[in-house]
Design a protein around this motif. Structure first.
Motif, PDB file in Angstrom:
ATOM      1  N   ALA A 119      -2.743 -20.165  27.406  1.00  0.00           N
ATOM      2  CA  ALA A 119      -1.870 -19.976  26.246  1.00  0.00           C
ATOM      3  C   ALA A 119      -2.329 -18.817  25.385  1.00  0.00           C
ATOM      4  CB  ALA A 119      -1.828 -21.251  25.413  1.00  0.00           C
ATOM      5  N   ASP A 120      -1.377 -18.030  24.909  1.00  0.00           N
ATOM      6  CA  ASP A 120      -1.742 -17.083  23.859  1.00  0.00           C
ATOM      7  C   ASP A 120      -1.082 -17.436  22.532  1.00  0.00           C
ATOM      8  OD1 ASP A 120      -0.061 -14.995  26.091  1.00  0.00           O
ATOM      9  OD2 ASP A 120       0.897 -15.862  24.307  1.00  0.00           O
ATOM     10  N   LYS A 121      -0.208 -18.434  22.554  1.00  0.00           N
ATOM     11  CA  LYS A 121       0.399 -18.899  21.304  1.00  0.00           C
ATOM     12  C   LYS A 121       0.739 -20.379  21.430  1.00  0.00           C
ATOM     13  CE  LYS A 121       4.110 -17.964  18.044  1.00  0.00           C
ATOM     14  NZ  LYS A 121       5.484 -17.477  17.946  1.00  0.00           N
ATOM     15  N   ILE A 122       0.351 -21.147  20.437  1.00  0.00           N
ATOM     16  CA  ILE A 122       0.698 -22.576  20.408  1.00  0.00           C
ATOM     17  C   ILE A 122       1.335 -22.862  19.055  1.00  0.00           C
ATOM     18  CG2 ILE A 122      -0.170 -24.955  20.441  1.00  0.00           C
ATOM     19  CD1 ILE A 122      -2.544 -23.947  22.111  1.00  0.00           C
ATOM     20  N   GLU A 123       2.596 -23.311  19.084  1.00  0.00           N
ATOM     21  CA  GLU A 123       3.271 -23.605  17.826  1.00  0.00           C
ATOM     22  C   GLU A 123       3.575 -25.099  17.743  1.00  0.00           C
ATOM     23  OE1 GLU A 123       7.429 -22.384  15.472  1.00  0.00           O
ATOM     24  OE2 GLU A 123       7.028 -21.602  17.474  1.00  0.00           O
ATOM     25  N   VAL A 124       3.099 -25.735  16.692  1.00  0.00           N
ATOM     26  CA  VAL A 124       3.448 -27.148  16.488  1.00  0.00           C
ATOM     27  C   VAL A 124       4.849 -27.194  15.889  1.00  0.00           C
ATOM     28  CG1 VAL A 124       2.921 -29.272  15.243  1.00  0.00           C
ATOM     29  CG2 VAL A 124       1.066 -27.890  16.217  1.00  0.00           C
ATOM     30  N   ILE A 125       5.764 -27.857  16.596  1.00  0.00           N
ATOM     31  CA  ILE A 125       7.168 -27.914  16.153  1.00  0.00           C
ATOM     32  C   ILE A 125       7.381 -29.113  15.237  1.00  0.00           C
ATOM     33  CG2 ILE A 125       9.571 -28.077  16.927  1.00  0.00           C
ATOM     34  CD1 ILE A 125       8.452 -25.565  18.032  1.00  0.00           C
ATOM     35  N   GLY A 126       6.899 -30.272  15.667  1.00  0.00           N
ATOM     36  CA  GLY A 126       7.064 -31.494  14.867  1.00  0.00           C
ATOM     37  C   GLY A 126       5.743 -32.243  14.806  1.00  0.00           C
ATOM     38  N   HIS A 127       5.322 -32.564  13.615  1.00  0.00           N
ATOM     39  CA  HIS A 127       4.036 -33.245  13.438  1.00  0.00           C
ATOM     40  C   HIS A 127       4.103 -34.696  13.907  1.00  0.00           C
ATOM     41  CE1 HIS A 127       3.106 -30.261   9.940  1.00  0.00           C
ATOM     42  NE2 HIS A 127       3.314 -29.664  11.090  1.00  0.00           N
ATOM     43  N   CYS A 128       2.909 -35.261  14.094  1.00  0.00           N
ATOM     44  CA  CYS A 128       2.834 -36.687  14.440  1.00  0.00           C
ATOM     45  C   CYS A 128       1.518 -37.221  13.903  1.00  0.00           C
ATOM     46  CB  CYS A 128       2.910 -36.854  15.960  1.00  0.00           C
ATOM     47  SG  CYS A 128       2.901 -38.570  16.490  1.00  0.00           S
ATOM     48  N   ASP A 129       1.617 -38.119  12.954  1.00  0.00           N
ATOM     49  CA  ASP A 129       0.406 -38.661  12.350  1.00  0.00           C
ATOM     50  C   ASP A 129      -0.179 -39.723  13.277  1.00  0.00           C
ATOM     51  OD1 ASP A 129      -1.566 -39.838  10.887  1.00  0.00           O
ATOM     52  OD2 ASP A 129      -0.289 -40.409   9.187  1.00  0.00           O
ATOM     53  N   PRO A 130      -1.332 -39.454  13.860  1.00  0.00           N
ATOM     54  CA  PRO A 130      -1.877 -40.401  14.848  1.00  0.00           C
ATOM     55  C   PRO A 130      -2.213 -41.752  14.230  1.00  0.00           C
ATOM     56  CG  PRO A 130      -3.320 -38.464  14.584  1.00  0.00           C
ATOM     57  CD  PRO A 130      -2.194 -38.295  13.628  1.00  0.00           C
TER      58      PRO A 130
ATOM     59  N   ASP B 413      11.842 -42.408  12.126  1.00  0.00           N
ATOM     60  CA  ASP B 413      10.639 -42.345  12.967  1.00  0.00           C
ATOM     61  C   ASP B 413      10.708 -41.212  13.987  1.00  0.00           C
ATOM     62  OD1 ASP B 413       9.206 -44.357  11.819  1.00  0.00           O
ATOM     63  OD2 ASP B 413       9.402 -45.782  13.481  1.00  0.00           O
ATOM     64  N   LEU B 414      11.921 -40.966  14.502  1.00  0.00           N
ATOM     65  CA  LEU B 414      12.059 -39.905  15.504  1.00  0.00           C
ATOM     66  C   LEU B 414      11.681 -38.551  14.910  1.00  0.00           C
ATOM     67  CD1 LEU B 414      15.483 -40.875  17.173  1.00  0.00           C
ATOM     68  CD2 LEU B 414      13.192 -41.555  17.879  1.00  0.00           C
ATOM     69  N   ARG B 415      11.853 -38.418  13.574  1.00  0.00           N
ATOM     70  CA  ARG B 415      11.473 -37.175  12.878  1.00  0.00           C
ATOM     71  C   ARG B 415      10.044 -37.226  12.365  1.00  0.00           C
ATOM     72  NH1 ARG B 415      16.503 -38.301  14.559  1.00  0.00           N
ATOM     73  NH2 ARG B 415      17.900 -36.576  14.182  1.00  0.00           N
ATOM     74  N   ARG B 416       9.489 -38.422  12.340  1.00  0.00           N
ATOM     75  CA  ARG B 416       8.139 -38.613  11.832  1.00  0.00           C
ATOM     76  C   ARG B 416       7.116 -38.283  12.909  1.00  0.00           C
ATOM     77  NH1 ARG B 416       9.366 -43.654   9.469  1.00  0.00           N
ATOM     78  NH2 ARG B 416       9.401 -43.126   7.254  1.00  0.00           N
ATOM     79  N   PHE B 417       7.481 -38.589  14.149  1.00  0.00           N
ATOM     80  CA  PHE B 417       6.509 -38.488  15.242  1.00  0.00           C
ATOM     81  C   PHE B 417       6.950 -37.465  16.285  1.00  0.00           C
ATOM     82  CE2 PHE B 417       6.302 -43.079  13.877  1.00  0.00           C
ATOM     83  CZ  PHE B 417       5.109 -42.972  13.180  1.00  0.00           C
ATOM     84  N   GLY B 418       6.610 -36.213  16.054  1.00  0.00           N
ATOM     85  CA  GLY B 418       6.893 -35.185  17.056  1.00  0.00           C
ATOM     86  C   GLY B 418       8.362 -34.816  17.142  1.00  0.00           C
ATOM     87  N   SER B 419       8.979 -34.562  15.989  1.00  0.00           N
ATOM     88  CA  SER B 419      10.400 -34.165  15.947  1.00  0.00           C
ATOM     89  C   SER B 419      10.606 -32.808  16.611  1.00  0.00           C
ATOM     90  CB  SER B 419      10.833 -34.086  14.480  1.00  0.00           C
ATOM     91  OG  SER B 419      12.198 -33.779  14.378  1.00  0.00           O
ATOM     92  N   VAL B 420      11.796 -32.611  17.155  1.00  0.00           N
ATOM     93  CA  VAL B 420      12.145 -31.301  17.723  1.00  0.00           C
ATOM     94  C   VAL B 420      13.563 -30.937  17.319  1.00  0.00           C
ATOM     95  CG1 VAL B 420      10.638 -31.524  19.741  1.00  0.00           C
ATOM     96  CG2 VAL B 420      12.995 -32.335  19.883  1.00  0.00           C
ATOM     97  N   PRO B 421      13.867 -29.632  17.208  1.00  0.00           N
ATOM     98  CA  PRO B 421      15.264 -29.241  16.981  1.00  0.00           C
ATOM     99  C   PRO B 421      16.086 -29.677  18.191  1.00  0.00           C
ATOM    100  CG  PRO B 421      13.825 -27.295  17.132  1.00  0.00           C
ATOM    101  CD  PRO B 421      12.974 -28.491  17.356  1.00  0.00           C
ATOM    102  N   HIS B 422      17.205 -30.325  17.950  1.00  0.00           N
ATOM    103  CA  HIS B 422      18.002 -30.800  19.084  1.00  0.00           C
ATOM    104  C   HIS B 422      19.462 -30.916  18.679  1.00  0.00           C
ATOM    105  CE1 HIS B 422      17.016 -34.462  16.851  1.00  0.00           C
ATOM    106  NE2 HIS B 422      17.986 -35.092  17.474  1.00  0.00           N
ATOM    107  N   GLY B 423      20.294 -31.054  19.675  1.00  0.00           N
ATOM    108  CA  GLY B 423      21.716 -31.171  19.418  1.00  0.00           C
ATOM    109  C   GLY B 423      22.431 -31.599  20.675  1.00  0.00           C
ATOM    110  N   GLY B 424      23.717 -31.889  20.535  1.00  0.00           N
ATOM    111  CA  GLY B 424      24.451 -32.349  21.705  1.00  0.00           C
ATOM    112  C   GLY B 424      25.924 -32.451  21.416  1.00  0.00           C
ATOM    113  N   PHE B 425      26.636 -33.023  22.378  1.00  0.00           N
ATOM    114  CA  PHE B 425      28.095 -33.089  22.259  1.00  0.00           C
ATOM    115  C   PHE B 425      28.636 -34.258  23.048  1.00  0.00           C
ATOM    116  CE2 PHE B 425      27.168 -30.458  25.962  1.00  0.00           C
ATOM    117  CZ  PHE B 425      27.931 -31.079  26.932  1.00  0.00           C
ATOM    118  N   GLY B 426      29.886 -34.573  22.801  1.00  0.00           N
ATOM    119  CA  GLY B 426      30.614 -35.552  23.602  1.00  0.00           C
ATOM    120  C   GLY B 426      31.958 -34.966  24.014  1.00  0.00           C
ATOM    121  N   MET B 427      32.395 -35.301  25.228  1.00  0.00           N
ATOM    122  CA  MET B 427      33.716 -34.864  25.691  1.00  0.00           C
ATOM    123  C   MET B 427      34.519 -36.087  26.126  1.00  0.00           C
ATOM    124  SD  MET B 427      34.854 -32.474  28.961  1.00  0.00           S
ATOM    125  CE  MET B 427      34.736 -33.746  30.250  1.00  0.00           C
TER     126      MET B 427
END
Lengths: 457, 457
Positions: A119-130, B413-427
Motif C-alpha cells: 500500500a502507498d495510501k490507506i484511507e479510513v472511510i468509516g470508523h468503527c469503535d472496537p 449502527d450501520l453508520r457507527r461501525f465501518g460505514s461506507v458511501p453507498h446507494g442503490g435502486f429499484g425497478m
C-alpha cells in the motif's frame, strides 16, 4: 483485471460527462482501477499493477518495520493482506472500520497467501469503535450469539459463508431449470417457461402447466405456523416445479433427486472454502454425511412400508405409529436412520390425509394417493410432491364431497379443457441449506428470519 | 435431440427399476424419445427420426386425403404441423384438446414450415368441448377479454408470448447481476453475493451492503395502494440493487441504464418472434419507440430543471407544477415527450419530499437529496434510487427530528461501525415489461394479477 462494477464505473467516468449532471457528492478523481478482493486473490502472476481495493478491516498488526492489514469485501472468505509502512497507521485503523487502499499487487513472500497489496495510501472511510462493536478480533462466536445482531452478523465469517453458499445455491437452482440461452439453443432447455410466478402456489403452477409443459417458480412463501421449531419460519423460500404429461411418480422423483444433487455439486465446486469452513466449525462430521447423500441413489419406500418399519422399531415413540396418521418428526428421523442416512422417498400416502388435488391411486383396502415426500438426514421432510388428479369426474366428486365445487370451478376448468396427467413438487430452500451445511437452526441460513412472535429487524 | 426433461425421463426409465416402487399410475411403455416442439422445429435436417410430441391442438383440418393438425406445447410461439391419414381423425380431436402424437419428423414440402411430423398414432389425452371453451379457433381477442379467464389465458398466443418474454427477461436480469460461474472465475463477477433476500426492502439490502459490496434481490413486493390504475398492482416484482463505495449518482445511473439495455437486448435476441407478435398486434409503433430508447444515451435533468420545463409548458396541467411538490403522472408524461421519448433521469429532489435515508446534498437555498428517478415513455417512473445517507451525525439528526431514533438504532449502527458511501435502486419488473412490449395494462404482464378489490383466482 477488475470486477464488473468497477470496470463499468471506470468506463462511465471515461465517457464525456453528461449534460446537466449536478449530482452530489462530487466525483473524486479515480484513475486507479477498483478491484474486488476475490479478483485480486486469484491473480497468478501479479506484475506490480496499481489498483485500489475497498472493504472492511479484519485485522491490524503494527510492527516496528511494517504494518499488516487484512481486509475483506465479501467477495471471498479469504482476506487480502495489505503490507504498508508503519507511518500509514492511525488510531482510526481498527478492526471493523471500512477502508480504501491504493497500492501495487505483488507476489507475497509469505506462505499463507499468493499475493499481497503493497500500500502507498490507506484511507479510513468509516470508523468503527472496537469497544462498542459487538464482534471482537479473532473471536469465534456461536451462531446463536451472532443471531442477536441481524444487521451486523453478515460481517462474520460464518454468516458471510452461509450467505455466499445461499447465493450459489440460488444460482444453481436457476441454472438447473433454465440453462443459459446459448445452451438452450442447442436443445437443452429443461424448464422452459416461465420462471417467477407472483403467487408461489402449486394450484397456480398447475394453471401454467396447462399451456407450458414444464414450469417452475422460486420465491418467498408465507406460513402462519405458530412454531418455534428450528425447522420453521413464517417466511421461507420455496422452489416449486410442475410438469405436464408425466407418467408416474418416478418422473417427479427423478427431477427431485437430480435437483438436489446437481445443486449441491455446483455449490461444492463454486464455493469450496465456504463449505469447508462451515463443515469444520459449525457441523463437524457433516462432510461425510453429505458425501453419503450424494454418492448413493435415494431410496424409495411406501407410506405403508414406513408404518410397518416404525411399528417394528424397538424405539419408544411419543406418537404411536399407525396407518392413516401423519408421520411425526420423530418418525421421519427414525426412518432416515433406518435407511442408513440416505435420503428416502416415502410414497403413496393415505387418501384421507392429503389434499383434494392429489391423484387417487384407486387402491384398496388401504386407499392411497400418489404423493411423495423426501426425507433427509438432519432435517426430515425436504421435498413434498404428488401427481395431481387430472381426471375431471374424480376431481369433481371430491370437490363436491368437500363442498368446494363453486370455489374451484376454475380448477375444474383445467380438467374440462384439454387436461393432461401432471405433477410436481416443492422444496424448502432454507431446509435444503440446513441439510447440506449441517446448520442446526433454520434462522441462520436466511438473511432476515421471520418467525412467530419475533421480528427483530 | 430431445428436451431436457425428456432425456431424463428416458434415462430414468432405462435404469433398473428401483426397489419397492409401487407408484401409480402404472408406467406406459415409452421407448420413443419425447421431443419438445421447440426442439422439433429447429431440426435442420430431419432424417425421419421416430419421436413423440405432446401438447394442445391449435387447429384441425381434415381433408379427403390428409389430416392436418397444429399443436403447441408452450415451448415456442410456432406450432408443429402434424400430417396424418384421415383415418386417425376422431370427434375428440378438437381445438384445445391435449394430444400425444407419435411419428417421424420429416422435411415439410410446404413453405410455411421447415419440418412436419408424419403421424402414425394420435392419442387424445384430455378432451375439450369447443362449444364451452371460451376461446375459439382463429379468433384474436383483445387482452381485456382474455383477462377474464386468468386460468386459461396462457393458452392464447398473446399471453403465452408475454409470459415467455417475462421468463427471458427474468433470466437476463439474473445473468446481468450474476454471470455464470464459468465466466465469474475469469473475473467478471458483477454483483457477487447474495441474490434473494426474503425481505425485498432497501433498508435490508443496506445491511447486506455493509459486508458485501454489491448485492441484489429480485422478488415480489406488496403495496396496499388502493389504485385501479393501469400501472399499479397490489403485488408486483421488483429488482433491487445496492452498491457500496459508490462515488456519485452517476455510478447508480450507469447501472440502471445498462440493466435496462442489456436485459432488453437479451429479450430481443432470445425471443424475437414473441416480441414481434406483440409489437404487431398489441402495440403497433412500439418497435420504433423501443429502438429509440435503446440507441440513445439516457438523458439527465435535475428536478429543479424539470419544474422549470413544466412551468414553461404551454400545456394546462391538472396539478400546477411547483418546486417542492411531487411530480404527477401528467408531468412525467410531458417530460418524457419533451425529451423526445428518450428515457430521462430526474435527479436531486427536494429534501422535504424524500425519505430520511436519502443522502443530503447540503445545498441551498433549494435543499435537495441525491435521489434519482428514471422516467420512460408510456410508463412514467420505472426506476427509483438514491445515494443513502452514510454520515452518522446527519442521519442521527434527521431520525431525531422525526422521532425515529429508537426504532432505527440498528440502522444507525450501520453508520457507527465501518460505514461506507453507498446507494442503490429499484425497478418495477412489470412496468419494465409494459415499457418494452407496449402493453397498456399492467395486469396483462403478470400471470396472476392482484389488485385492490379483486382477486379472481
Amino acid at each position: 483485471m477488475t470486477g464488473g462494477l468497477t470496470m463499468w464505473a471506470a468506463r462511465a467516468l471515461s465517457r464525456a460527462l453528461r449534460a446537466y449532471c449536478t449530482s452530489a457528492p462530487c466525483p473524486r478523481p479515480s484513475q486507479l482501477p477498483r478491484v474486488s478482493i476475490r479478483d485480486a486473490l486469484v491473480s497468478q502472476n501479479p506484475r506490480g499493477e496499481n489498483m485500489k481495493v475497498q472493504g472492511w478491516v479484519r485485522s491490524v498488526r503494527s510492527q516496528k518495520e511494517v504494518l499488516f492489514l487484512h481486509i475483506n469485501d465479501g467477495s471471498s472468505l479469504e482476506h487480502l493482506q495489505i503490507v504498508a509502512d508503519p507511518s500509514l497507521d492511525s488510531c482510526d485503523l481498527t478492526f471493523g472500520c471500512s477502508v480504501e487502499v491504493q497500492g501495487v499487487l505483488v507476489k507475497s513472500p509469505y506462505k499463507k497467501q499468493n499475493v499481497e497489496l503493497k500500500a502507498d495510501k490507506i484511507e479510513v472511510i468509516g470508523h468503527c469503535d472496537p469497544k462498542t462493536f459487538p464482534f471482537k478480533y479473532k473471536e469465534r462466536y456461536p451462531l446463536q450469539y451472532i443471531r442477536q445482531y441481524p444487521h451486523l452478523r453478515c460481517r462474520t465469517n460464518a454468516l458471510a459463508s452461509i450467505l455466499r453458499v445461499r447465493s450459489e445455491a440460488t444460482d444453481a437452482i436457476h441454472s438447473f431449470f433454465k440453462p443459459s440461452s446459448k445452451v438452450k439453443k442447442q436443445g437443452k432447455n429443461f424448464f422452459g417457461v416461465p420462471a417467477f410466478l407472483t403467487v408461489s402456489a402449486q394450484l397456480h403452477l398447475e394453471v401454467m402447466s396447462g399451456a407450458f409443459t414444464q414450469v417452475f417458480t422460486f420465491g418467498p412463501t408465507f406460513r402462519a405456523e405458530n412454531s418455534q421449531s428450528r425447522r420453521h419460519l413464517a417466511e421461507f423460500y420455496m422452489v416449486e416445479a410442475e410438469m405436464s404429461f408425466v407418467e408416474s411418480l418416478q418422473d417427479i422423483m427423478q427431477v427431485m433427486e437430480t435437483l438436489f444433487k446437481s445443486t449441491t455439486e455446483a455449490v461444492l465446486s463454486n464455493c469450496p472454502e465456504d463449505v469447508e469452513l462451515l463443515h469444520k466449525f459449525i457441523a463437524p462430521g457433516q462432510k461425510d454425511k453429505l458425501e453419503q447423500m450424494l454418492k448413493n441413489k435415494f431410496l424409495i419406500i411406501s407410506y405403508t412400508e414406513a408404518v410397518e418399519i416404525l411399528k417394528k422399531a424397538s424405539q419408544n415413540f411419543t406418537f404411536t405409529p399407525k396407518w392413516g396418521v401423519d408421520l411425526q418428526t420423530e418418525h421421519e428421523k427414525y426412518l432416515v436412520e433406518y435407511c442408513g442416512n440416505i435420503p428416502v422417498f416415502v410414497i403413496n400416502y393415505p387418501f384421507d390425509l392429503k389434499p383434494f388435488y392429489m391423484r387417487d391411486n384407486e387402491d384398496e383396502p388401504q386407499h392411497t394417493v400418489a404423493a411423495v415426500d423426501l426425507l433427509v438426514p438432519g432435517v426430515g421432510e425436504l421435498f413434498g410432491g404428488s401427481l395431481r388428479e387430472e381426471r375431471f369426474h374424480l376431481l369433481q366428486q371430491r370437490l363436491a364431497r368437500l363442498g368446494l365445487t363453486d370455489t374451484y370451478q376454475w380448477y375444474l376448468d383445467l380438467r374440462r379443457f384439454g387436461s393432461v396427467p401432471h405433477g410436481g413438487f416443492g422444496m424448502g430452500f432454507e431446509r435444503y441449506l440446513q441439510c447440506i451445511l449441517g446448520v442446526h437452526n433454520i434462522k441462520d441460513v436466511i438473511p432476515f428470519p421471520r418467525f412467530s412472535h419475533s421480528c427483530l429487524l
